[in-house]
Design a protein around this motif. Structure first.
Motif, PDB file in Angstrom:
ATOM      1  N   ARG A  22      38.120-138.061 -55.713  1.00 38.12           N
ATOM      2  CA  ARG A  22      37.675-138.282 -54.332  1.00 38.12           C
ATOM      3  C   ARG A  22      38.252-137.238 -53.370  1.00 38.12           C
ATOM      4  NH1 ARG A  22      39.047-143.622 -51.103  1.00 38.12           N
ATOM      5  NH2 ARG A  22      37.840-143.147 -49.247  1.00 38.12           N
ATOM      6  N   ALA A  62      43.310-134.580 -48.282  1.00 32.71           N
ATOM      7  CA  ALA A  62      42.618-134.759 -46.993  1.00 32.71           C
ATOM      8  C   ALA A  62      43.485-134.289 -45.830  1.00 32.71           C
ATOM      9  CB  ALA A  62      42.206-136.207 -46.803  1.00 32.71           C
ATOM     10  N   ALA A  91      47.215-132.463 -43.986  1.00 32.76           N
ATOM     11  CA  ALA A  91      48.606-132.843 -43.740  1.00 32.76           C
ATOM     12  C   ALA A  91      48.639-134.322 -43.389  1.00 32.76           C
ATOM     13  CB  ALA A  91      49.162-132.000 -42.610  1.00 32.76           C
ATOM     14  N   GLY A 147      45.186-129.199 -44.144  1.00 32.67           N
ATOM     15  CA  GLY A 147      46.214-128.678 -45.052  1.00 32.67           C
ATOM     16  C   GLY A 147      45.742-128.621 -46.502  1.00 32.67           C
TER      17      GLY A 147
HETATM   18  N1  CO8 Z   1      46.859-138.205 -43.275  1.00 33.88           N
HETATM   19  C1  CO8 Z   1      47.227-139.500 -43.435  1.00 33.88           C
HETATM   20  N2  CO8 Z   1      46.409-140.434 -43.936  1.00 33.88           N
HETATM   21  C2  CO8 Z   1      45.158-140.078 -44.280  1.00 33.88           C
HETATM   22  C3  CO8 Z   1      44.719-138.738 -44.151  1.00 33.88           C
HETATM   23  C4  CO8 Z   1      45.625-137.784 -43.623  1.00 33.88           C
HETATM   24  N3  CO8 Z   1      45.307-136.470 -43.472  1.00 33.88           N
HETATM   25  N4  CO8 Z   1      43.433-138.664 -44.571  1.00 33.88           N
HETATM   26  C5  CO8 Z   1      43.097-139.908 -44.976  1.00 33.88           C
HETATM   27  N5  CO8 Z   1      44.133-140.758 -44.798  1.00 33.88           N
HETATM   28  C6  CO8 Z   1      44.182-142.183 -45.129  1.00 33.88           C
HETATM   29  C7  CO8 Z   1      43.345-143.018 -44.149  1.00 33.88           C
HETATM   30  O1  CO8 Z   1      44.076-143.272 -42.974  1.00 33.88           O
HETATM   31  C8  CO8 Z   1      43.063-144.245 -44.972  1.00 33.88           C
HETATM   32  O2  CO8 Z   1      44.202-145.075 -44.948  1.00 33.88           O
HETATM   33  P1  CO8 Z   1      44.020-146.707 -44.781  1.00 33.88           P
HETATM   34  O3  CO8 Z   1      43.291-147.100 -46.041  1.00 33.88           O
HETATM   35  O4  CO8 Z   1      45.426-147.193 -44.711  1.00 33.88           O
HETATM   36  O5  CO8 Z   1      43.211-146.893 -43.555  1.00 33.88           O
HETATM   37  C9  CO8 Z   1      42.925-143.707 -46.383  1.00 33.88           C
HETATM   38  O6  CO8 Z   1      43.559-142.422 -46.364  1.00 33.88           O
HETATM   39  C10 CO8 Z   1      41.492-143.528 -46.813  1.00 33.88           C
HETATM   40  O7  CO8 Z   1      40.836-142.726 -45.822  1.00 33.88           O
HETATM   41  P2  CO8 Z   1      39.486-143.220 -45.084  1.00 33.88           P
HETATM   42  O8  CO8 Z   1      39.403-144.695 -45.026  1.00 33.88           O
HETATM   43  O9  CO8 Z   1      39.404-142.468 -43.787  1.00 33.88           O
HETATM   44  O10 CO8 Z   1      38.387-142.660 -46.130  1.00 33.88           O
HETATM   45  P3  CO8 Z   1      36.918-142.193 -45.821  1.00 33.88           P
HETATM   46  O11 CO8 Z   1      36.272-141.972 -47.144  1.00 33.88           O
HETATM   47  O12 CO8 Z   1      36.250-143.103 -44.837  1.00 33.88           O
HETATM   48  O13 CO8 Z   1      37.057-140.771 -45.080  1.00 33.88           O
HETATM   49  C11 CO8 Z   1      37.984-138.549 -44.762  1.00 33.88           C
HETATM   50  C12 CO8 Z   1      37.610-139.648 -45.761  1.00 33.88           C
HETATM   51  C13 CO8 Z   1      36.707-137.980 -44.117  1.00 33.88           C
HETATM   52  C14 CO8 Z   1      38.691-137.449 -45.547  1.00 33.88           C
HETATM   53  C15 CO8 Z   1      38.901-139.111 -43.660  1.00 33.88           C
HETATM   54  O14 CO8 Z   1      39.975-139.812 -44.268  1.00 33.88           O
HETATM   55  C16 CO8 Z   1      39.486-138.087 -42.749  1.00 33.88           C
HETATM   56  O15 CO8 Z   1      38.803-137.583 -41.858  1.00 33.88           O
HETATM   57  N6  CO8 Z   1      40.803-137.738 -42.938  1.00 33.88           N
HETATM   58  C17 CO8 Z   1      41.519-136.834 -42.091  1.00 33.88           C
HETATM   59  C18 CO8 Z   1      41.069-135.405 -42.345  1.00 33.88           C
HETATM   60  C19 CO8 Z   1      41.801-134.497 -41.425  1.00 33.88           C
HETATM   61  O16 CO8 Z   1      41.637-134.500 -40.228  1.00 33.88           O
HETATM   62  N7  CO8 Z   1      42.651-133.619 -41.991  1.00 33.88           N
HETATM   63  C20 CO8 Z   1      43.417-132.701 -41.248  1.00 33.88           C
HETATM   64  C21 CO8 Z   1      44.795-133.241 -41.088  1.00 33.88           C
HETATM   65  S1  CO8 Z   1      45.751-132.273 -39.986  1.00 33.88           S
HETATM   66  C22 CO8 Z   1      46.204-130.956 -40.889  1.00 33.88           C
HETATM   67  O17 CO8 Z   1      46.040-130.859 -42.071  1.00 33.88           O
HETATM   68  C23 CO8 Z   1      46.778-129.887 -40.044  1.00 33.88           C
HETATM   69  C24 CO8 Z   1      47.913-129.228 -40.667  1.00 33.88           C
HETATM   70  C25 CO8 Z   1      48.690-128.686 -39.538  1.00 33.88           C
HETATM   71  C26 CO8 Z   1      50.123-128.751 -39.883  1.00 33.88           C
HETATM   72  C27 CO8 Z   1      50.896-128.202 -38.808  1.00 33.88           C
HETATM   73  C28 CO8 Z   1      52.295-127.979 -39.250  1.00 33.88           C
HETATM   74  C29 CO8 Z   1      53.038-127.016 -38.417  1.00 33.88           C
END
Ligand code: CO8
Length: 254
Positions: free
Chosen positions: A56, A60, A62, A105
């Motif tokens: 899956r 997803a 950081a 990330g």
């Molecule tokens: N961090 C923490 N938890 C997460 C993350 C994440 N990046 N992605 C998903 N999860 C968790 C959800 O909160 C959820 O938890 P719970 O079941 O407790 O509610 C679980 O994983 C499953 O996720 P979804 O229910 O959202 O699953 P979907 O299939 O509906 O959606 C997605 C999947 C589209 C991937 C969705 O989870 C999503 O949009 N995730 C976030 C993606 C995102 O924005 N990533 C970027 C993160 S920021 C980053 O990486 C920047 C780095 C910068 C670092 C800076 C350092 C200096």
């Protein structure tokens, strides 16, 4: 443990394992990964790493929970995520075997690898703008160098996800494979690379990456020095003799 590590001959496969959060990359995972791979990087019997996630999600992004309440002072004093550059600096080739989401990330982690082998169901993106931030593990720099300004701006300013076909077309990834063949294909490629002389492999990936950092003249001189140095290795003698003797080479990493 946030990782599952498996040795397959000269290949080390690492599975990111935080399924409950789609392999969100927190500090603990980063530290475990760097601590596990650093000694293996120096091991002559290890020829290639394969980094993978679940069906899956590769990752997803950081870990938003870990970051959300931090202040700018916290981020600066902790130099948050600086440790990822230790992963990027590993000299043994790294193959990212990506299925599902490689976002934020996760996309940046894949780009730190030398090859990205992607399942046909994979999705790549830098959606940080939707969270009020920007990529912070090299995304603005690596993505722009890999796919050019137009596509990097599109992905980073809109946050839109691209599928494997588009990622392939724009040069972000190396190959697309059917999802059910992902790990097998990535492992085969890793075994092929691990079968070559490690010193030549390390020099090759170092020189290719140098092209992203230097001008052409400096890069060509850098490559020539590395090429000359390989004539001090047993593997150069063996590789060329084996060709002339019409037999397969046996590389030793010496
Ligand atoms: N961090 C923490 N938890 C997460 C993350 C994440 N990046 N992605 C998903 N999860 C968790 C959800 O909160 C959820 O938890 P719970 O079941 O407790 O509610 C679980 O994983 C499953 O996720 P979804 O229910 O959202 O699953 P979907 O299939 O509906 O959606 C997605 C999947 C589209 C991937 C969705 O989870 C999503 O949009 N995730 C976030 C993606 C995102 O924005 N990533 C970027 C993160 S920021 C980053 O990486 C920047 C780095 C910068 C670092 C800076 C350092 C200096």
């Amino acid at each position: 443990m946030r990782l599952k590590i498996e040795h397959v001959g000269r290949v080390v496969r690492v599975r990111l394992h935080r399924p409950e959060v789609l392999n969100a990359l927190d500090t603990e995972l980063m530290t475990e990964l760097v601590d596990a791979l650093t000694p293996l990087d120096r091991d002559r019997d290890v020829g290639c790493f394969v980094i993978t996630g679940s069906e899956r999600a590769f990752a997803a992004g950081a870990d938003i929970t870990e970051m959300s309440e931090k202040s700018a002072a916290d981020m600066m004093t902790e130099d948050f995520f600086a440790g990822w550059e230790d992963f990027a600096a590993l000299r043994t080739p790294k193959i990212a075997a990506v299925a599902g989401y490689a976002l934020g990330g996760g996309c940046e982690l894949a780009m730190m690898c030398d090859l990205i082998i992607a399942a046909d169901n994979s999705k790549f993106g830098q959606p940080e703008i939707t969270l009020g931030v920007i990529p912070g593990i090299g995304g603005t720099q690596r993505l722009t160098r890999l796919v050019g300004r137009a596509k990097a701006m599109d992905m980073i300013l809109t946050g839109r996800l691209i599928d494997a076909a588009e990622a392939d077309r724009i040069g972000l990834i190396s190959r697309v494979v059917p999802a059910d063949r992902l790990l097998a294909e990535a492992t085969e490629i890793a075994e092929q690379i691990a079968g070559y002389g490690k010193l030549a492999v390390m020099a090759a990936r170092d020189c290719v990456d140098r092209a992203l950092e230097t001008g052409l003249g400096d890069g060509i001189r850098y490559e020539r020095r590395a090429f000359h140095a390989l004539f001090a290795t047993d593997d150069q003698k063996e590789g060329m003799r084996a060709f002339l003797e019409k037999r397969p080479p046996t590389f030793t990493g010496e």
